[in-house]
Motif scaffolding. Sequence first.
Motif, PDB file in Angstrom:
ATOM      1  N   ASN A 427      -1.272  -5.466  -5.611  1.00  0.00           N
ATOM      2  CA  ASN A 427      -2.294  -5.918  -6.210  1.00  0.00           C
ATOM      3  C   ASN A 427      -2.831  -6.873  -5.066  1.00  0.00           C
ATOM      4  OD1 ASN A 427      -2.188  -5.736  -9.239  1.00  0.00           O
ATOM      5  ND2 ASN A 427      -0.005  -5.840  -8.462  1.00  0.00           N
ATOM      6  N   TRP A 428      -4.264  -6.176  -4.499  1.00  0.00           N
ATOM      7  CA  TRP A 428      -4.915  -6.076  -3.239  1.00  0.00           C
ATOM      8  C   TRP A 428      -6.082  -5.690  -2.934  1.00  0.00           C
ATOM      9  CZ3 TRP A 428      -5.157  -2.407  -0.026  1.00  0.00           C
ATOM     10  CH2 TRP A 428      -3.366  -0.908  -0.306  1.00  0.00           C
ATOM     11  N   PHE A 429      -6.882  -6.472  -2.250  1.00  0.00           N
ATOM     12  CA  PHE A 429      -8.538  -5.633  -1.801  1.00  0.00           C
ATOM     13  C   PHE A 429      -8.718  -6.072  -0.962  1.00  0.00           C
ATOM     14  CE2 PHE A 429     -13.179  -6.711  -1.545  1.00  0.00           C
ATOM     15  CZ  PHE A 429     -13.385  -6.088  -1.959  1.00  0.00           C
ATOM     16  N   TYR A 430      -8.769  -5.333   0.731  1.00  0.00           N
ATOM     17  CA  TYR A 430      -8.872  -4.772   2.036  1.00  0.00           C
ATOM     18  C   TYR A 430      -9.949  -4.433   2.321  1.00  0.00           C
ATOM     19  CZ  TYR A 430      -6.334  -3.606   6.320  1.00  0.00           C
ATOM     20  OH  TYR A 430      -6.363  -3.727   7.817  1.00  0.00           O
ATOM     21  N   VAL A 431     -10.871  -5.129   3.414  1.00  0.00           N
ATOM     22  CA  VAL A 431     -12.377  -4.775   3.901  1.00  0.00           C
ATOM     23  C   VAL A 431     -11.639  -4.452   5.799  1.00  0.00           C
ATOM     24  CG1 VAL A 431     -14.420  -5.216   4.310  1.00  0.00           C
ATOM     25  CG2 VAL A 431     -13.770  -6.364   2.066  1.00  0.00           C
ATOM     26  N   ARG A 432     -11.457  -2.740   5.823  1.00  0.00           N
ATOM     27  CA  ARG A 432     -10.799  -2.841   6.455  1.00  0.00           C
ATOM     28  C   ARG A 432     -11.913  -1.905   8.158  1.00  0.00           C
ATOM     29  NH1 ARG A 432     -10.518   1.612   3.625  1.00  0.00           N
ATOM     30  NH2 ARG A 432      -9.045   3.463   4.151  1.00  0.00           N
ATOM     31  N   LEU A 433     -11.851  -1.812   9.196  1.00  0.00           N
ATOM     32  CA  LEU A 433     -11.650  -1.539   9.619  1.00  0.00           C
ATOM     33  C   LEU A 433     -10.993   0.322  10.067  1.00  0.00           C
ATOM     34  CD1 LEU A 433     -13.333  -2.962  13.038  1.00  0.00           C
ATOM     35  CD2 LEU A 433     -14.967  -1.813  11.676  1.00  0.00           C
ATOM     36  N   CYS A 434     -11.628   1.105  10.311  1.00  0.00           N
ATOM     37  CA  CYS A 434     -11.122   2.228  10.099  1.00  0.00           C
ATOM     38  C   CYS A 434     -11.357   3.882  10.596  1.00  0.00           C
ATOM     39  CB  CYS A 434      -9.768   2.484   8.625  1.00  0.00           C
ATOM     40  SG  CYS A 434     -11.318   2.935   7.583  1.00  0.00           S
ATOM     41  N   GLN A 435     -10.469   5.074  11.007  1.00  0.00           N
ATOM     42  CA  GLN A 435     -12.082   5.585  11.073  1.00  0.00           C
ATOM     43  C   GLN A 435     -12.222   6.392  10.156  1.00  0.00           C
ATOM     44  OE1 GLN A 435      -9.138   9.526  12.489  1.00  0.00           O
ATOM     45  NE2 GLN A 435      -9.507   8.280  15.120  1.00  0.00           N
ATOM     46  N   SER A 436     -13.437   7.709  10.423  1.00  0.00           N
ATOM     47  CA  SER A 436     -14.223   7.970   9.507  1.00  0.00           C
ATOM     48  C   SER A 436     -13.158   9.526   9.032  1.00  0.00           C
ATOM     49  CB  SER A 436     -15.216   8.682   9.459  1.00  0.00           C
ATOM     50  OG  SER A 436     -15.449   8.978  11.321  1.00  0.00           O
ATOM     51  N   ASP A 437     -13.896   9.899   7.373  1.00  0.00           N
ATOM     52  CA  ASP A 437     -12.594  10.845   7.315  1.00  0.00           C
ATOM     53  C   ASP A 437     -12.612  12.408   8.170  1.00  0.00           C
ATOM     54  OD1 ASP A 437     -11.806   9.350   5.141  1.00  0.00           O
ATOM     55  OD2 ASP A 437     -12.612  10.548   4.139  1.00  0.00           O
ATOM     56  N   ASN A 438     -13.614  12.199   8.902  1.00  0.00           N
ATOM     57  CA  ASN A 438     -13.951  13.603   9.823  1.00  0.00           C
ATOM     58  C   ASN A 438     -13.425  12.556  11.445  1.00  0.00           C
ATOM     59  OD1 ASN A 438     -16.023  11.596  10.927  1.00  0.00           O
ATOM     60  ND2 ASN A 438     -17.329  12.769  10.651  1.00  0.00           N
ATOM     61  N   GLU A 439     -12.528  12.009  11.607  1.00  0.00           N
ATOM     62  CA  GLU A 439     -12.337  11.249  12.271  1.00  0.00           C
ATOM     63  C   GLU A 439     -13.181  11.067  14.134  1.00  0.00           C
ATOM     64  OE1 GLU A 439      -7.996  12.661  13.379  1.00  0.00           O
ATOM     65  OE2 GLU A 439      -8.760  13.855  11.248  1.00  0.00           O
ATOM     66  N   LYS A 440     -14.418  11.215  13.439  1.00  0.00           N
ATOM     67  CA  LYS A 440     -14.922  10.849  15.017  1.00  0.00           C
ATOM     68  C   LYS A 440     -15.975   9.810  15.418  1.00  0.00           C
ATOM     69  CE  LYS A 440     -16.970  16.148  13.802  1.00  0.00           C
ATOM     70  NZ  LYS A 440     -17.633  17.121  14.037  1.00  0.00           N
ATOM     71  N   GLN A 441     -15.715   8.603  14.301  1.00  0.00           N
ATOM     72  CA  GLN A 441     -16.071   7.495  14.558  1.00  0.00           C
ATOM     73  C   GLN A 441     -15.729   6.184  13.535  1.00  0.00           C
ATOM     74  OE1 GLN A 441     -20.248   7.885  13.092  1.00  0.00           O
ATOM     75  NE2 GLN A 441     -19.495   9.007  11.595  1.00  0.00           N
TER      76      GLN A 441
END
Length: 549
Positions: A427-441
Motif C-alpha cells: 500500500n503506497w503512492f509513488y510520484v517518480r521520474l522514470c523512462q517512458s515506455d518507448n525508452e526514449k525520454q
Amino acid sequence: MNEIKNPIIPGMAPDPSILRVGEDYYIATSTFHWKPAIQIFHSKNLVNWRLLTYALSDKDVDLQGTNTPAGIWAPHLSYDANQKKFWLAYCHVQNMAGREFNAESYIMSADQITGPWSKPQYLTSIGFDPSLFHDSDGKHYAAVLEWETRVGYQAPGHIVIAEVNLITGKVGDWHRVTTGFTTRGCVEAPQIYKHDGYYYLLLASGGTGYAHGVEVGRAKEIFGPYEPDPTGEPIVTSSPRHLFSLGNPDAGHFEMYNPQSKLQKSGHGSLVETPDRQWYLAHLMSRPLPGKKLNPLGRETSLQKMRWNEEGWLEMADGSNLAKSIVEVPAEVKQDWQFFNIDDHFTNGHYDQRFMTPYHGQSNEWVQVTDEKLLISGRNSFFSQVSPSIMGTRATSLNYDLQTKVTFHPKHYSETAGAGFYYDANNWFYVRLCQSDNEKQTVLRILQAKQGKRIDYYNDEVVISNEKVELKLHYELGLATVFYRLAETENWQQLAKQFDLSYLSDEGVNGEPGEIGGFTGLFNFIGAVDAYEHQSFGEFEYYQVTNHL
C-alpha cells in the motif's frame, strides 16, 4: 496550570511507555516493520516532545520479510534506581498467521537513555507486551501476556508475572494472575506500579480498535490475588459505554465508535509522577478522517491527568473515564507544533534522524549524503519486504505538504526515483521520474499500490527533458494532489487528478488474515527503485514537510 492539546506526539507513536528520571521525561513507542526500531522521545515539561534516539541498532533485529502488522511491539521503559540503569523490554512478533502470534521478548539496559544499550537478552516466548518492575526490596519482575491458543479457553490469555534475575536473565515460575478486570476482555500490555502499599496492575483492554481502554486492579502481594477496580469499567477510554466482549481475542469494535469524542481508540497507557507529585497517563489514541472510520496517522500518543481517589484507586482527574483532547499540565510552556515540521537540506554530511526505512536498515551501501545532497541508490521495488530504498518520515498531520527536488537519469525502464506516501509493501503512492515506455525520454509518472494491486497512471505522464524536477505533494484529509515545476521561477503545475488515499490507514490496508489491517500509520518518503542492475541513484536536494494545523 497550563492547558495543552492532544496528541502530544502526533503520527505513528503507539504503545507509549512513559518514564521520568530526575527532571527528564521519556516515552518509548512501537515501530513494527520500521527501522531504526523503538523510538524514544524526550521532554522537559510533558508538553513538547522531540525524537531523541532509537533503542535498537540495525544488527540487533532483522525485520526483512515482516508482514503487516508484525515486528517490534510495545517497548517498556523502566529505571532501576539501585543500579542506576535504564531498562527496556520489548517483543519481536515474527508470525501472526493462524493467530499464533509467535513472539520473542527481550530485555536490555543502558547507563544513559541514549545508550549504548546492552545486547538484547532473551526473556521468553510465552506471549507479547513484556514489562519490567523493579521492587523496593531489590527484586525484579517481568509481566507479559501469555497468548492462548486452545479452543474454548479465555482469549487472548492470562496476564502472567515472574521474578527475573536481570544479571543472568533467568526467569522464575510464571504466575497467572488475571484474564482482565472488566468485561471488555482482550487484555494485554501489563505494567506494574507500587503505590501506598499496593501493587497496581495496569492493562490495555478491549482490543486495539474503538473499544480500547486502560483498566486496573490491585493486590497486596505482587502475585496477587488482584481485585478489580470497583467501577468494573476502564479508567480511560474513548467509548465509556458498557461492553461485554469476553472471549474475543481482538477486534476493531467499530460499533464502539463514539461520535462525541475527538479522540478515538484511547488505551494502552502507562503512568508517570511529576516532581510535585502529580500523576499523568500517556496512552495511544487515533483521529479518524471526518465521516470515516479510517485512521491514516495510525495510533498517536496522548496524555491524561490522573489522581488517586479516597479509596486508593487511580482515576482521571475529572472523575470520568472519557479521554480528553485538552489536558492541564504543570509547566507554563507553549505547545510548539513546529517541532513536527521537517526542513532538511542535508548539511554537514547528515540527514534528519527522523528518517526511517521499512524492513531493513539504512547504510551507506544505498543512502549517503554528498555535497549537501541525499543520494538514494535504487534496489527492490516498493512491493518488496526485503530491501526497498525508502527514506520515510511519519505523517504527523491530516493537512500538510511534502516537497523535494530530485535529479535522476534512468537508463532502463526498471529504474525510478521520486517521492510519495507509504504504509507498507502492499500500500503506497509513488510520484517518480522514470523512462517512458518507448525508452526514449524521461517522464514524471505516478505508480500506486492498493492492497497489493499495481496501478500505473501512464496516461498522465509529462516529459521532464532535463531529468530534474521539483515535487510538491499536498495531502488533506485523505486526498492527495501532485504538483511539479521545472524551475523555482515557474508556477506549480498539477499532475493528473486528485487521488483518494484514505485507504493508506490502519483500517484500509490488507494486514494479516483475521486482523483489521495494520497498526502503524502513514509515512511520507523519498526513494528509488532499480530492478535492473542496482547502479542508478536519485539525487535529492532537500526534503520538506510542512504541517497546516
